[in-house]
Design a protein around this motif. Structure first.
Motif, short mmCIF file in Angstrom:
data_model
loop_
_atom_site.label_atom_id
_atom_site.label_comp_id
_atom_site.label_asym_id
_atom_site.label_seq_id
_atom_site.Cartn_x
_atom_site.Cartn_y
_atom_site.Cartn_z
N GLN A 4 0.71 -1.26 -0.21
CA GLN A 4 -0.09 0.07 -0.08
C GLN A 4 0.56 1.17 0.07
O GLN A 4 2.14 1.45 -0.33
N GLY A 5 -0.05 2.61 0.57
CA GLY A 5 1.01 3.93 0.42
C GLY A 5 2.13 3.93 1.71
O GLY A 5 2.68 2.75 1.80
N THR A 6 2.35 5.36 2.22
CA THR A 6 2.83 5.56 2.83
C THR A 6 3.27 5.37 4.18
O THR A 6 2.06 6.04 4.84
N ILE A 7 3.44 5.03 5.13
CA ILE A 7 2.85 4.78 6.47
C ILE A 7 3.89 5.30 7.25
O ILE A 7 5.09 5.17 7.83
N ALA A 119 -3.76 -5.28 10.61
CA ALA A 119 -5.41 -5.43 9.54
C ALA A 119 -6.01 -4.05 10.48
O ALA A 119 -6.87 -2.95 9.90
N THR A 120 -5.60 -3.26 11.17
CA THR A 120 -6.23 -2.14 11.20
C THR A 120 -5.44 -1.14 10.89
O THR A 120 -5.81 -0.36 10.52
N LEU A 121 -4.14 -0.51 10.91
CA LEU A 121 -3.56 -0.11 9.88
C LEU A 121 -4.25 0.07 8.82
O LEU A 121 -4.75 1.16 7.93
N LEU A 122 -4.57 -1.04 7.37
CA LEU A 122 -4.83 -1.29 6.72
C LEU A 122 -6.14 -0.84 6.20
O LEU A 122 -6.53 0.10 5.54
N ALA A 123 -6.96 -0.81 7.55
CA ALA A 123 -8.39 -0.85 7.40
C ALA A 123 -8.39 1.24 7.81
O ALA A 123 -9.30 1.79 6.57
N ALA A 124 -7.31 1.76 8.12
CA ALA A 124 -7.47 2.87 8.47
C ALA A 124 -6.77 3.87 6.73
O ALA A 124 -7.66 4.74 6.22
N TYR A 125 -6.33 2.98 6.63
CA TYR A 125 -5.27 3.24 5.03
C TYR A 125 -6.38 3.16 4.16
O TYR A 125 -6.56 4.19 3.27
N ARG A 126 -7.30 2.36 3.77
CA ARG A 126 -8.86 1.96 2.64
C ARG A 126 -9.56 3.07 3.31
O ARG A 126 -10.14 3.32 2.33
#
Length: 453
Positions: A4-7, A119-126
């Motif tokens: 995905q993008g940048t964290i 899962a939490t970080l990907l949900a926030a990203y999406r």
């Protein structure tokens, strides 16, 4: 898994940062880690951060979580839309819930479970991506409001010159080739561009028109490429440019010959790469456009004189369509005149108007230096002023243009003389001059500068 993008990860524990960098580098394209929260602002200003993982405590011996709340507030002030996930201890749960109410997207309890954290970080990203898409759609809608023109029937004419033009339009439209449309002022270059779009495979999308002669040097990049909030004094919110608004559709750049030499290079880069960067950002945005340009300028001559880039001309001139002036289209004049008479007869509630025989002869013999645009304006004025059912020659105001041209006189000489006469006639009233000539004030400014008037 597609990365995905940048964290951005903010934590004062070096061991935690190393562990998270190893874990998240398999999920995100880029993982930025910082120990000092004072570096957050600099990291966010890059414009590429998509989600933040933020610890709630940074100072030794202080576990109140107030630091996390403070930096959450700062992040939201810098980049309101970026999702922030908080790192918290068991004892900070109530504080974390409060933080969510104040703008945090979610929180993760230390020590963390790898699967749950990802899962939490990907949900926030999406979630952020969804918000961004909605925002872009709203921005695009705002741009398109001024672009959507009511459809109307176009009379192309029956002259061989226009038949050739239309055959070329039909061949070109089904491709994605860049098209350059040339012709005198008022010949209908934008109408040709719209027909190319209407016959193309992009016709379910919009065509965005830009008058390059009306775009100022200072606003060029903002107008075409967009800007982000705070990029300059009046940039109070993000705004997409014309390239983004035309994504999947057609971008029509009118009066491209009026673009300054310095700005031509910026346009060339965008056309070549099909990528743009909003003013104030460093994030590349892909755009999928079909490019159509138009001008009444002699671009090859401008290339020889060093005022137009040769590489830009090659880039926009894959296919060239030259529109003939109205004086070379024979009886098309009468077909167009009849069409305009019907339109304005309905508009001004005079549906039974017709042309006298003398009027039709005069319409055919007049040279129409302003081309179709002049014919249209002339018919409209005559319809408004006429009190009879038959329009006669005296109902028309034809321009006082010499019928004979002196030997050696060029089209540019004629154009300069027309503008000079109009300036004298209207005593320098530029709005009146532009209206008479059928051009915009900005185009008039450009031509006055060109001819030193």
């Amino acid at each position: 898994m597609v990365k995905q993008g940048t964290i951005l990860v903010v934590d004062d524990n070096k061991g935690v940062l190393n562990a998270l960098e190893m874990l998240l580098s398999g999920v995100f394209r880029e993982v930025i880690t910082i120990r000092n929260p004072n570096q957050i602002e600099g990291a966010l200003e890059s414009g590429k951060v998509d989600v933040v993982l933020l610890d709630m405590n940074f100072s030794a011996g202080i576990n109140s979580g107030n630091e996390g709340l403070y930096w959450l507030s700062r992040i939201k002030g810098i980049a309101k839309g970026i999702p922030v996930v908080l790192f918290t201890a068991y004892a900070d749960i109530d504080l974390a819930v409060r933080a969510v109410k104040e703008g945090a997207t979610d929180f993760v309890v230390k020590p963390w479970d790898n699967a749950k954290l990802i899962a939490t970080l990907l949900a926030a990203y999406r979630l952020n991506e969804s918000r961004r898409e909605v925002k872009q759609l709203k921005e695009r809608e705002e741009v398109l409001k001024g672009q959507l023109a009511p459809e109307r029937e176009v009379v192309w004419g029956e002259s061989e010159a226009m038949r050739r033009v239309y055959r070329l339009i039909e061949k070109v439209a089904v491709t994605d080739a860049n098209v350059l449309i040339t012709g005198e002022n008022g010949t209908g270059k934008e109408i040709v561009a719209r027909e190319i779009h209407a016959l193309s495979k992009r016709n379910s999308e919009v065509m965005i028109s830009v008058d390059m002669g009306a775009v100022t040097e200072t606003l060029f990049e903002s107008e075409l490429f967009g800007h982000v909030k705070g990029a300059f004094t009046d940039a109070r919110e993000d705004r997409i440019g014309k390239f983004e608004a035309a994504n999947k559709g057609t971008l029509f750049l009118d009066e491209i010959g009026n673009l300054s030499y310095g700005l031509q290079s910026k346009l060339l880069v965008a056309i070549q790469s099909r990528k743009i960067i909003r003013v104030g950002s460093n994030k590349l945005i892909n755009v999928d456009i079909r490019l159509v340009c138009a001008t009444n300028s002699d671009l090859p001559r401008m290339v020889r004189e060093g005022t137009f880039r040769e590489d830009l001309l090659y880039r926009i001139n894959t296919i060239h369509i030259e529109i003939p002036p109205l004086r070379e289209r024979g009886k098309d004049v009468l077909l167009l005149a009849d069409s305009f008479l019907q339109v304005y007869g309905r508009k001004y509630r005079k549906p039974d108007l017709s042309f006298s025989r003398e009027t039709r002869e005069r319409l055919l013999t007049y040279s129409w230096p302003g081309n179709v645009r002049e014919l249209q304006h002339t018919i409209e004025k005559a319809v408004i002023m006429c009190d009879r059912q038959e329009l006669r020659p005296e109902d028309f105001l034809f321009k006082n243009i010499p019928e004979q041209v002196s030997v050696g006189e060029t089209l540019e000489d004629m154009e300069r003389e027309m503008i000079r006469q109009a300036l004298e006639r209207h005593k320098g009233n530029l709005s009146a001059v532009a209206a008479q000539l059928g051009i915009t004030r900005q185009t008039l400014y450009n031509k006055m500068k060109k001819f030193n008037l």
